[in-house]
Write a protein that holds these residues in place. Sequence first.
Motif, PDB file in Angstrom:
ATOM      1  N   ARG A   2       0.756  -1.131   0.025  1.00  0.00           N
ATOM      2  CA  ARG A   2      -0.013  -0.005  -0.099  1.00  0.00           C
ATOM      3  C   ARG A   2       0.723   1.160   0.024  1.00  0.00           C
ATOM      4  O   ARG A   2       1.899   1.311   0.717  1.00  0.00           O
ATOM      5  N   SER A  21      -0.495  -5.871   7.454  1.00  0.00           N
ATOM      6  CA  SER A  21      -1.303  -6.050   6.197  1.00  0.00           C
ATOM      7  C   SER A  21      -2.915  -6.051   6.382  1.00  0.00           C
ATOM      8  O   SER A  21      -3.523  -5.600   5.608  1.00  0.00           O
ATOM      9  N   LEU A  33      -1.900   1.090  -4.824  1.00  0.00           N
ATOM     10  CA  LEU A  33      -0.973  -0.367  -4.548  1.00  0.00           C
ATOM     11  C   LEU A  33      -0.001  -0.406  -5.547  1.00  0.00           C
ATOM     12  O   LEU A  33      -0.236  -0.235  -6.670  1.00  0.00           O
ATOM     13  N   ILE A  34       1.172  -0.848  -5.117  1.00  0.00           N
ATOM     14  CA  ILE A  34       2.345  -1.429  -6.037  1.00  0.00           C
ATOM     15  C   ILE A  34       2.512  -2.693  -5.885  1.00  0.00           C
ATOM     16  O   ILE A  34       2.334  -3.230  -4.809  1.00  0.00           O
ATOM     17  N   LYS A  35       2.889  -3.352  -6.868  1.00  0.00           N
ATOM     18  CA  LYS A  35       3.397  -4.608  -6.833  1.00  0.00           C
ATOM     19  C   LYS A  35       4.998  -5.027  -6.732  1.00  0.00           C
ATOM     20  O   LYS A  35       5.641  -4.474  -7.504  1.00  0.00           O
ATOM     21  N   ILE A  36       5.168  -5.698  -5.971  1.00  0.00           N
ATOM     22  CA  ILE A  36       6.720  -5.984  -5.915  1.00  0.00           C
ATOM     23  C   ILE A  36       7.033  -7.418  -5.880  1.00  0.00           C
ATOM     24  O   ILE A  36       6.120  -8.268  -5.332  1.00  0.00           O
ATOM     25  N   GLY A  37       7.906  -7.828  -6.903  1.00  0.00           N
ATOM     26  CA  GLY A  37       8.070  -9.354  -7.356  1.00  0.00           C
ATOM     27  C   GLY A  37       8.273 -10.311  -6.167  1.00  0.00           C
ATOM     28  O   GLY A  37       8.808  -9.776  -5.146  1.00  0.00           O
ATOM     29  N   LYS A  52      -1.612   1.243  -8.727  1.00  0.00           N
ATOM     30  CA  LYS A  52      -2.833   1.126  -9.035  1.00  0.00           C
ATOM     31  C   LYS A  52      -3.748   1.747  -8.298  1.00  0.00           C
ATOM     32  O   LYS A  52      -3.698   1.403  -7.061  1.00  0.00           O
TER      33      LYS A  52
END
Length: 54
Positions: A2, A21, A33-37, A52
């Motif tokens: 977040r 979380s 939100l961001i996506k981290i691998g 997003k």
Amino acid sequence: MRVFVHQEGKKFYAKPVLGKSGLISTMVRASGLIKIGLNIEGLEKGSKVVVKLF
């Protein structure tokens, strides 16, 4: 993860919203939100990310 998105001049910045979380308070403070691998432990400050937005 977040994040809270804010604008400074013509640039946008995403600041992580830290906390457990499942906490509703982190969702209230976040704007996206961001996506981290899966195998990545974190990002360097100043890294470009795709957010997003809610």
